[in-house]
Scaffold this motif. Structure first.
Motif: not given
Length: 379
Positions: A137-142, A300-303
């Motif tokens: 995910p785009s926020v993986a670092d959080e 859609a799954g990733r979203l």
């Protein structure tokens, strides 16, 4: 959590084990219908591309997502309103084991689920059976490292804390497992079978922590409930909601966010629901959300996963009492709403949580499978 015998997780108000045979039969029937194979789809490389392609796909297909579990119903509505992507849910009360079987049965067909919601102990079997696709995910670092697969196969978007739910008009509200040995609770405690439900196994884990055990030693928790069973404290019930509503039991155990889901039902029935985290046995754990391999709607799954981890999705989780994976990052950034934060367990409780490793979970399951029947169920 699993050992030689698969452990089924439990969904709110209806034990997954109860619907296991029917759900599995339905999934097998679906696999035999010869549904159309899913068309090959381009997967976006950026979040913007994923969103655009997800809108073209038009829907995301989920499995084992009840609307009243962690307030998923509200997430469905807001996700569709924001992205114009419909949400389909099949077998909402399916077990984690049945979720994996659905992917095996339906792989390559248009009816295959795109995203799962599985107990943490099922992540390794899912990877071993090549049922999951990579997605970071785009926020993986959080996200804390305990809540994300280092190989990029899944993320745990939320977790809960084992809690005691009580009809406060029937008994005093206990604040610890030790309190439950008071005679006022005789014949009024229900727990279920930890060989069949993740929240029940969590209850035994928490009782172990309260009685000298550890994440490496669940036996003291088994011993605790064996003593209660022998002395007539435990009763069998069909579900927590039904037990409290009908008076079959006055003391129940579940994830904190599951009690949020039955508040309205119990309030309408005149039940004074009180929920407390036992001070002597704080235990928490997560559910994982992976994208399935060769899913029909991969964007859609990733979203959907991005939505669950977003500020909007995380605040919906938190409003139901489920702790979002990005909890600390949101607190630091000021994006966790005051209303959502107020619905969560206190910060000092959250600080005490240590997630068991897969190895600890497997060892605990082996002990429960071996000892629960003769010590507790047969008492």
């Amino acid at each position: 959590m699993r050992a030689s015998t698969p452990l089924r997780t439990t969904r709110l108000g209806r034990p997954r084990a109860v619907v296991a045979a029917a759900s599995l039969a339905a999934l097998t029937a679906l696999s035999g219908c010869g549904g159309q194979a899913a068309a090959e789809t381009t997967v976006g490389e950026t979040l913007e591309e994923i969103e655009a392609l997800a809108k073209e796909e038009g829907k995301v297909h989920l499995i084992a997502y009840p609307e009243n579990w962690a307030n998923y119903g509200e997430s469905f509505r807001q996700f569709t309103a924001k992205y114009d992507v419909d949400v389909e849910v099949s077998s909402p009360n399916a077990s984690s084991a049945e979720e994996l079987q659905a992917v095996r049965n339906l792989r390559g067909q248009s009816t295959q689920p795109d995203v799962l919601d599985i107990g943490y102990s099922f992540t390794t079997p899912a990877k071993q059976d090549d049922l999951l696709d990579h997605y970071v995910p785009s926020v993986a670092d959080e996200i804390p490292e305990d809540l994300i697969d280092p190989e990029g196969y899944w993320v745990g978007a939320y977790y809960g804390v084992l809690s005691i739910g009580v009809n406060g008009d029937e008994v005093d509200v206990p604040t610890s497992f030790a309190d439950l040995k008071d005679e006022q609770y005789k014949g009024k405690i229900t727990i279920g079978d930890p060989r069949e439900g993740a929240s029940v196994l969590a209850t035994v884990f928490a009782a172990a922590l309260a009685n000298g055990g550890s994440l490496d030693d669940i036996q003291p928790g088994i011993d605790f409930f064996a003593e209660l069973a022998e002395e007539g404290y435990l009763v069998d019930t069909t579900s927590n909601a039904a037990a409290l509503e009908t008076g079959e039991a006055a003391v129940t155990f579940d994830w904190n966010y599951n009690y949020t889901g039955i508040e309205d039902q119990l309030d309408a029935a005149g039940v004074n629901l009180e929920v407390v985290v036992p001070e002597d046995g704080v235990f928490g754990n997560y559910y994982a959300q992976p994208v399935t391999v060769d899913s029909p709607q991969p964007n859609a799954g990733r979203l959907w996963i991005e939505w669950l981890l977003s500020d909007e999705g995380a605040n919906i989780y938190a409003g139901a009492g489920a702790v979002p994976a990005r909890y600390q990052a949101m607190v630091d950034a000021g994006t966790l709403t005051p209303e959502a934060e107020a619905a969560l367990p206190p910060a000092d409780i959250l600080e005490q949580i240590e997630f068991p490793s897969l190895e600890q979970g497997e060892a605990a399951t082996e002990a429960v499978v071996s000892n629960w029947g003769p010590q507790v169920a047969g008492a």
